[in-house]
Motif scaffolding. Sequence first.
Motif, short mmCIF file in Angstrom:
data_model
loop_
_atom_site.label_atom_id
_atom_site.label_comp_id
_atom_site.label_asym_id
_atom_site.label_seq_id
_atom_site.Cartn_x
_atom_site.Cartn_y
_atom_site.Cartn_z
N PRO A 126 -9.65 6.70 -3.09
CA PRO A 126 -9.19 5.46 -3.37
C PRO A 126 -10.14 4.30 -2.48
O PRO A 126 -10.30 3.30 -2.76
N THR A 151 0.81 -1.39 0.02
CA THR A 151 0.12 0.06 -0.07
C THR A 151 1.02 1.18 0.00
O THR A 151 0.30 2.35 -0.52
N ILE A 171 -8.24 6.04 -9.89
CA ILE A 171 -7.88 7.16 -8.85
C ILE A 171 -6.84 8.24 -9.56
O ILE A 171 -6.98 9.44 -9.18
N PHE A 179 -6.28 1.80 -10.29
CA PHE A 179 -5.15 2.77 -10.31
C PHE A 179 -5.47 3.80 -11.11
O PHE A 179 -5.51 5.11 -10.83
N VAL A 205 0.74 6.44 -6.88
CA VAL A 205 -0.26 7.45 -7.23
C VAL A 205 0.18 8.88 -6.87
O VAL A 205 -0.07 9.42 -7.89
N GLY A 252 -10.95 2.71 -5.31
CA GLY A 252 -9.87 1.85 -5.37
C GLY A 252 -9.96 0.33 -5.53
O GLY A 252 -9.18 -0.24 -6.22
N ASN A 284 2.15 1.62 -3.43
CA ASN A 284 0.78 1.95 -4.30
C ASN A 284 0.61 3.46 -4.09
O ASN A 284 0.41 4.45 -5.18
N SER A 285 0.63 3.95 -2.77
CA SER A 285 0.42 5.34 -2.43
C SER A 285 1.55 6.18 -3.27
O SER A 285 1.25 7.31 -3.84
N ARG A 302 -5.22 -0.87 -2.95
CA ARG A 302 -5.45 -0.12 -1.83
C ARG A 302 -4.45 0.56 -1.48
O ARG A 302 -2.96 0.31 -1.73
N THR A 303 -4.39 2.02 -1.05
CA THR A 303 -3.43 2.94 -0.61
C THR A 303 -3.15 2.81 0.73
O THR A 303 -4.34 2.44 1.64
N TYR A 363 -12.41 1.83 -11.57
CA TYR A 363 -11.86 1.48 -10.59
C TYR A 363 -10.44 0.96 -10.71
O TYR A 363 -10.12 0.84 -11.62
#
Lengths: 548, 361
Positions: free
Chosen positions: A219, A61, A147, A144, A68, A223, A64-65, A227-228, A142
Motif C-alpha cells: 500500500p 484507514t 493493492i 484499492f 483490503v 496505494g 480501508n485496511s 491509505r491503509t 494504483y
Amino acid sequence: MKGQGRGIDGWMSIALAITAGYLFFVVWPLVTVLINSVTKNGAPTLDGFRTFFSSKLYYGTLTNSLLVTVCVTVLALLVAFPLSYFMTMFRIRGNRAIQILILASMMSPPFIGAYSWILLLGNNGIVTRGLRGVGIDSPSIYGFAGILLVLTLQLVPLIFTYLMGAWRTVDVSLLEAAESMGVTGWKRALKVITPLLLPTVLGGSLLVFVRAFADFGTPMLIGQGFRTIPVLIYSSFVGEVSIDSNFAAAVAMIVVVVTLALFLVQKFIVDRRTFSMTAMRPIEPVQLRGWRNWGVYAYIYTFLILALAPLLVVVVSSFRNTLYGQFTHGFSLQSYFSSQRDITRLVTNTFTIGLSALVLLVVIAVLVSYLTVRRRGLLTGVLDTLTMVPYVVPGLIIGIGLITAFSQPPLVLTGTFAIMVLALAIRRLPYTIRSTTALMLQFSPSIEEAAISLGASKPRTLLQVIIPSLAPGILSGAVLSWVTIITELSTTLFLYTISTQTLSLGIYTQVIRGQMGTAAALATILLGLTMVSLMLLMRVGGGREIRV
Amino acid sequence: MTRIALQSLRKEYAGQVAIPDLSLEIGDGEFFTLLGPSGCGKTTLLRMIAGFNSIEGGTISFDGTVINDRPPAERNIGMVFQNYALFPQMTAAKNVGFGLQTRRIPRAEADARIARALESVRMAHLGDRLPGQMSGGQQQRVALARALVIEPAVLLMDEPLSNLDAKLRVEMRETIRQVQHEAGITTVYVTHDQEEAMAVSDRIAVMNLGVVQQVGTPAEIYRRPANRFVAEFIGKTNLLERDLRWQDGRATVEMGPGVSIDVTGLVDPATQGRVQVSVRPEAVSVAAEGVPAEVLDETFLGSHSQVRARLASGEMIEFLEFSQQSSSLKPGVQLRLAIETHQLTVFDPDSGASVARGASA
C-alpha cells in the motif's frame, strides 16, 4: 520429577534466561508503545485515540485496511483452493516444477511484486504505454484494486502451500468411501473434502489475514490516495508534517488489538475443530481428458504467469538503460555498475546481519521448542505464550517498540548492528519455533530416554542425540527463515542507518527516490539470493514438506 | 546379578491414583513379566523402575539399596523400547556403542564388545546400516544388543515385540529368551500378550487397575488362577454358575440334568451355595455320556476346531475338537459333553476370588 534433580537446574536456568530476554526485548518495547499511546509529555491523555476516531482521514484507514484484508483473504482462498485441488487430484505435467515456482513466487520479497506492477501498469508502465499507443486507457494499478491484485497474488501461494500440506494427510480411502456411497465430483469436494481441510484453511487464512492487514510495502508503493493503517502509522511516526509519537502509538495499539482479536477468534474456532489424520495411502492423481484437462491447465498456467510475471519484469528491467532514474531505450549493465559500491555495502550488510540473526534465531528456537515440548510447566507455559507475541504484532509495530524502548537508558541500541539483528530474530522467532516444535513433537521421547538409560548426561543427549537427528529439519527451517529475514522490510524500517542498511531496505529507498534502475538491479540480486537459498532448501530438505 | 524389591509403591498422575500400593520381589537373573490389559499400570511400573516416572510412595531397591532418588543414567539399566528408539542418525554399531562411549570404555575393548553384542543377536553383518535401512525385527535386535552391551544390572523391556508381525514375534521372543538366559541378567518384561508372557517368563505378575492380581510361574497362573480376572485374561474359559453341594465329604456340582461332577480337593470346606465354575475349553470333550448340549456353530482353525454349544440351562459353552472329528458337528446336532474334573476352578460369584484352598488373591 524425582530422581532427575540435577538436570532440572540447567534447563530451568535456560528457561529463565530466555523468558527474561523476551520480557526485556519483546514485551518491554511493546509496553513502551502502550505507555506512549496513553501519555503525552509524561501526562496521561487519550488524545491519540481521540484524534484517530475524530477524522475520517484517520479512521478511514482502519476500514480501508479491513476491506483490503477481507477481500484479499477471500480472493486468495477462492484462487488457492481449486489450484490445490487440481494439483492433488489430477495428473499435471511438471507438477513438481510448478510447485517449486509457486513457492518461489511466495518467497520473493513481498514489495517487489508491487514495484514490478508499477513497472507494468504504472503511469509510465510498459503495458500502460503500449495500450496508450493504440488509444486504450489501461486500468490503473494504483489504489484499492492494485493493492488487491498484488496482495492476492502474493498470498495465494501461502494458502496453497498450507492446503497442499493438508491434502497430503487425506487418505484416499476417505474419498473412496464417499464415492462408494455415491458422493462424487463437486459434491464430494464440498461435503467430504472441505470439512477435512477446514482447520488448515482457517489456520492459513488467519496467516493471510494478518499478513495482508500488516502489510506496509504494497500500500505504501501503490496505494496513493487509498491509505491503509500501516501506512498511517508509518507516516505519523516518521512525520510527514510533524512527528507525533503519541498518535502513532495509539494507532499501533488499535492495530495490535484488532490482530489479537482475530488471532483469538481463529484459535477458538480451530481448537474446536482440530482432529488428526495421517494418510496411509495418499491420493493418487488421475489423468483428465478433453476440455476438462485443458481447463485445468489453463487455470494453473494463468495463475503461474500472473504470479511470475512481476519477477520476470524486475529482472529484465534491471538490464535496461536509465536516465535520471527512469528507464529509456536499450539494454546494458549500467544499473549494476553505477551503483556498484551501494550493492557491495548492501549485500555485505544483508549477509552479516542476516546470518547473525539466523544463528541467534535457531539457537533460541531449538532451546525453546525443547523446553516447551519436554519440560511442560508453568514457566515454559509462560515462555510458550511469550514467543507467540511477535506472531500477532505486525513488524512495523515491533520496530516502533524497539526504537522507543532502546533510544533511552538503561540500554541505548538505536542505530546499532545489534538492534537490526534483534529485530529480525524477534520477527521470525514465532515461525521458527513453531516448525522446530513440530519436529520436536515427532521426535519420540523414548529415543531421549534410551540415551539417558545408557548413561548419557543431559547436555550430551541434546548435542549427540537430539540435535543430530533433528538436523535436517532444523536446517531446512533455517534456510526458510533466512529467506524471510533477507526479504523483511517493515520491522527494520525505523531501525536502520546507512551502515546497517540491507538489500530489501535499499530497494525500498531507491523506489521511493524514483531510482528505478538501481531498484531493479538490487531487486534482481535479492531475487537471485532468494532463489539460490531455495535451491539449497530443496537439497537439504530432500523433498520433505515445507513449512511456512 | 541383581535382586529387585518393590515395596508399597504408589503412583499418582495429577491426583489420579494409577498404582495404589504395590509390592513385588524379583529374584537374581529372573525373567519376570508384568502382564495385563492396556491401562493396568504395567508400563508405568516399569518406567518407575527405570527412573523415568516419579514415585509418590514406597521404595524400589536393587540388591537392598534404595534407588528412588538415583537418576536413570546412574541406575545401570538397559532398556528396550516398544518403538525401538534407535538413534536415527547413527549406524547399528554406533547405536550399540553409545552406552560404552558414555562409560568411557577404551576404543579397542568397546569395538570387541560391540561386535560380540551384535553377534549375539545375529546382526554382526549389518553393523553399518542406519536404522532407516533396517526392518523392524532387525532394529529391535540392535536395540536389544544396545541394552545388553553395557552389562546392565537390570534389563527392562517395554512391549518390545508389539510392533512386529506375528511370525517375527515368535522368532524374536526366542532370541530374547536365549540372550537373556546366556547373559543371566535380571529382566523385567512388559506385555499385554498372554501367550508371549507364558513363552518367555520365569514368573509372571498379572496386573489390573494398578493392582497385582497374581504372581506365579506360567503354569501356576494358567492352572490355578487366583481370581476370575486372571482366569479370563489368561487363555479362554467358560464360566458356569452352579450350586456347590457337599455330599459324604465330597464337593459336587450338577453340571447338567442328572450329571453331577466332583470338584476335587481344592475347595475350601466352608464353601457352598452359588459358585462360578471355570471350565477351560480343553477340559471339555465329546463323549458317549455326559452333559447334553446342542451344537450352535463350529469355527475351523486348522489343527482343531472351536465349537460353540448350548447347554440345557441355556448357557453357552466353548470347546476344542481335533479337526478330523469336526465334520459331524453341524449346527443343531445333539451331543453329550464330558468335563475333566481336575482342570476346574471355582470362584466366589460376588468377589470373583478363587475358593481354592490356599489360593490368595
